[in-house]
Design a protein around this motif. Structure first.
Motif, PDB file in Angstrom:
ATOM      1  N   GLU A 133       0.847  -1.181   0.000  1.00  0.00           N
ATOM      2  CA  GLU A 133       0.000   0.000   0.000  1.00  0.00           C
ATOM      3  C   GLU A 133       0.885   1.233   0.000  1.00  0.00           C
ATOM      4  O   GLU A 133       1.914   1.254   0.657  1.00  0.00           O
ATOM      5  CB  GLU A 133      -0.908   0.027   1.237  1.00  0.00           C
ATOM      6  CG  GLU A 133      -2.004  -1.003   1.232  1.00  0.00           C
ATOM      7  CD  GLU A 133      -2.945  -0.880   2.430  1.00  0.00           C
ATOM      8  OE1 GLU A 133      -2.739   0.011   3.285  1.00  0.00           O
ATOM      9  OE2 GLU A 133      -3.887  -1.677   2.510  1.00  0.00           O
ATOM     10  N   ASN A 154      -2.708  -3.984 -14.438  1.00  0.00           N
ATOM     11  CA  ASN A 154      -3.384  -2.880 -13.779  1.00  0.00           C
ATOM     12  C   ASN A 154      -4.875  -3.200 -13.777  1.00  0.00           C
ATOM     13  O   ASN A 154      -5.530  -3.147 -14.818  1.00  0.00           O
ATOM     14  CB  ASN A 154      -3.111  -1.560 -14.504  1.00  0.00           C
ATOM     15  CG  ASN A 154      -3.702  -0.382 -13.782  1.00  0.00           C
ATOM     16  OD1 ASN A 154      -4.787  -0.454 -13.218  1.00  0.00           O
ATOM     17  ND2 ASN A 154      -2.986   0.723 -13.792  1.00  0.00           N
ATOM     18  N   ASP A 196      -1.687  -4.635  -9.857  1.00  0.00           N
ATOM     19  CA  ASP A 196      -1.629  -3.235  -9.475  1.00  0.00           C
ATOM     20  C   ASP A 196      -3.044  -2.669  -9.415  1.00  0.00           C
ATOM     21  O   ASP A 196      -3.918  -3.092 -10.165  1.00  0.00           O
ATOM     22  CB  ASP A 196      -0.783  -2.459 -10.488  1.00  0.00           C
ATOM     23  CG  ASP A 196      -0.299  -1.141  -9.944  1.00  0.00           C
ATOM     24  OD1 ASP A 196      -0.429  -0.896  -8.728  1.00  0.00           O
ATOM     25  OD2 ASP A 196       0.233  -0.334 -10.738  1.00  0.00           O
ATOM     26  N   GLU A 197      -3.247  -1.729  -8.526  1.00  0.00           N
ATOM     27  CA  GLU A 197      -4.576  -1.138  -8.294  1.00  0.00           C
ATOM     28  C   GLU A 197      -5.600  -2.227  -7.986  1.00  0.00           C
ATOM     29  O   GLU A 197      -6.709  -2.232  -8.522  1.00  0.00           O
ATOM     30  CB  GLU A 197      -5.012  -0.273  -9.480  1.00  0.00           C
ATOM     31  CG  GLU A 197      -4.058   0.859  -9.800  1.00  0.00           C
ATOM     32  CD  GLU A 197      -3.767   1.806  -8.632  1.00  0.00           C
ATOM     33  OE1 GLU A 197      -4.579   1.887  -7.686  1.00  0.00           O
ATOM     34  OE2 GLU A 197      -2.712   2.451  -8.654  1.00  0.00           O
ATOM     35  N   ILE A 198      -5.222  -3.125  -7.085  1.00  0.00           N
ATOM     36  CA  ILE A 198      -6.085  -4.249  -6.699  1.00  0.00           C
ATOM     37  C   ILE A 198      -7.422  -3.762  -6.142  1.00  0.00           C
ATOM     38  O   ILE A 198      -8.433  -4.455  -6.254  1.00  0.00           O
ATOM     39  CB  ILE A 198      -5.367  -5.171  -5.681  1.00  0.00           C
ATOM     40  CG1 ILE A 198      -6.127  -6.476  -5.451  1.00  0.00           C
ATOM     41  CG2 ILE A 198      -5.102  -4.475  -4.362  1.00  0.00           C
ATOM     42  CD1 ILE A 198      -6.079  -7.440  -6.580  1.00  0.00           C
ATOM     43  N   SER A 199      -7.441  -2.560  -5.605  1.00  0.00           N
ATOM     44  CA  SER A 199      -8.682  -2.008  -5.046  1.00  0.00           C
ATOM     45  C   SER A 199      -9.740  -1.761  -6.120  1.00  0.00           C
ATOM     46  O   SER A 199     -10.920  -1.597  -5.806  1.00  0.00           O
ATOM     47  CB  SER A 199      -8.399  -0.706  -4.299  1.00  0.00           C
ATOM     48  OG  SER A 199      -7.818   0.243  -5.175  1.00  0.00           O
ATOM     49  N   GLU A 200      -9.350  -1.758  -7.385  1.00  0.00           N
ATOM     50  CA  GLU A 200     -10.285  -1.550  -8.493  1.00  0.00           C
ATOM     51  C   GLU A 200     -10.914  -2.851  -8.985  1.00  0.00           C
ATOM     52  O   GLU A 200     -11.762  -2.835  -9.865  1.00  0.00           O
ATOM     53  CB  GLU A 200      -9.576  -0.860  -9.663  1.00  0.00           C
ATOM     54  CG  GLU A 200      -8.953   0.482  -9.306  1.00  0.00           C
ATOM     55  CD  GLU A 200      -9.941   1.477  -8.730  1.00  0.00           C
ATOM     56  OE1 GLU A 200     -11.055   1.577  -9.281  1.00  0.00           O
ATOM     57  OE2 GLU A 200      -9.613   2.148  -7.737  1.00  0.00           O
ATOM     58  N   THR A 217      -1.769  -1.131  -4.158  1.00  0.00           N
ATOM     59  CA  THR A 217      -2.873  -0.174  -4.197  1.00  0.00           C
ATOM     60  C   THR A 217      -2.460   1.142  -3.570  1.00  0.00           C
ATOM     61  O   THR A 217      -1.577   1.170  -2.710  1.00  0.00           O
ATOM     62  CB  THR A 217      -4.122  -0.724  -3.472  1.00  0.00           C
ATOM     63  OG1 THR A 217      -5.175   0.224  -3.588  1.00  0.00           O
ATOM     64  CG2 THR A 217      -3.849  -1.019  -2.016  1.00  0.00           C
ATOM     65  N   ASN A 218      -3.113   2.202  -4.000  1.00  0.00           N
ATOM     66  CA  ASN A 218      -2.883   3.504  -3.388  1.00  0.00           C
ATOM     67  C   ASN A 218      -3.995   3.834  -2.401  1.00  0.00           C
ATOM     68  O   ASN A 218      -4.055   4.929  -1.872  1.00  0.00           O
ATOM     69  CB  ASN A 218      -2.762   4.605  -4.450  1.00  0.00           C
ATOM     70  CG  ASN A 218      -4.025   4.765  -5.267  1.00  0.00           C
ATOM     71  OD1 ASN A 218      -4.981   4.020  -5.111  1.00  0.00           O
ATOM     72  ND2 ASN A 218      -4.025   5.735  -6.154  1.00  0.00           N
ATOM     73  N   LYS A 219      -4.884   2.884  -2.165  1.00  0.00           N
ATOM     74  CA  LYS A 219      -5.988   3.081  -1.227  1.00  0.00           C
ATOM     75  C   LYS A 219      -5.759   2.235   0.019  1.00  0.00           C
ATOM     76  O   LYS A 219      -5.033   1.252  -0.009  1.00  0.00           O
ATOM     77  CB  LYS A 219      -7.315   2.703  -1.890  1.00  0.00           C
ATOM     78  CG  LYS A 219      -7.642   3.586  -3.079  1.00  0.00           C
ATOM     79  CD  LYS A 219      -8.964   3.232  -3.679  1.00  0.00           C
ATOM     80  CE  LYS A 219      -9.237   4.157  -4.867  1.00  0.00           C
ATOM     81  NZ  LYS A 219     -10.455   3.786  -5.563  1.00  0.00           N
ATOM     82  N   LEU A 231      -6.958  -0.498   2.098  1.00  0.00           N
ATOM     83  CA  LEU A 231      -7.886  -1.613   1.903  1.00  0.00           C
ATOM     84  C   LEU A 231      -8.769  -1.842   3.123  1.00  0.00           C
ATOM     85  O   LEU A 231      -9.936  -2.204   2.986  1.00  0.00           O
ATOM     86  CB  LEU A 231      -7.127  -2.875   1.535  1.00  0.00           C
ATOM     87  CG  LEU A 231      -6.416  -2.830   0.185  1.00  0.00           C
ATOM     88  CD1 LEU A 231      -5.682  -4.146  -0.062  1.00  0.00           C
ATOM     89  CD2 LEU A 231      -7.382  -2.548  -0.950  1.00  0.00           C
TER      90      LEU A 231
END
Length: 135
Positions: free
Chosen positions: A9, A38, A82-86, A123-125, A127
């Motif tokens: 993260e 991504n 990458d960007e697993i939160s999406e 992720t940049n969020k 989780l």
């Protein structure tokens, strides 16, 4: 020297992909492929078939021979999500099954295929916050 699944993260631009490549390059999997996907860049309608592949006739326009997914083609290597939160919620369930059992089922298929892939997610969020919100 571990085969653990890893989550990274951090804010955008801090080098999460670089860290993932470093982990891969210094691991026992360094001579195998590392793929970066991504999760926010692939349309939701295509993401499942891109990750897990599909069997012949799974949907209109599908290759008649079927197609291996990106997870399967990364056999023996490392997969960076990458960007697993999406990742859509319904696909999260299928990904969890893969992480727990190290087997995938292609779209439209019934056969489980064993795969040996190390997963690194980034992720940049936060989780934990998304989980609390049910997202």
């Amino acid at each position: 020297d571990t085969e653990s699944t890893i989550i990274i993260e951090g804010e955008t631009g801090v080098g999460k992909s670089m860290l993932a490549r470093y982990i891969h390059n210094t691991s026992n999997r360094n001579e195998k492929k590392m793929m970066e996907i991504n999760c926010g860049a692939i349309p939701e309608a295509l993401l499942e078939s891109e990750l897990f592949g599909y069997v012949s006739g799974a949907f209109t326009g599908a290759d008649r021979k079927g197609k291996a997914g990106l997870i399967e083609t990364c056999e023996g290597g490392t997969l960076l999500l990458d960007e697993i939160s999406e990742l859509p919620l319904l696909l999260q369930v299928k990904l969890l099954h893969f992480l727990q059992n190290r087997k995938i089922t292609r779209v439209g298929g019934t056969e489980e295929i064993p795969v040996n892939v190390r997963v690194i997610a980034a992720t940049n969020k936060t989780l934990e916050t998304l989980v609390e919100k049910g997202e």
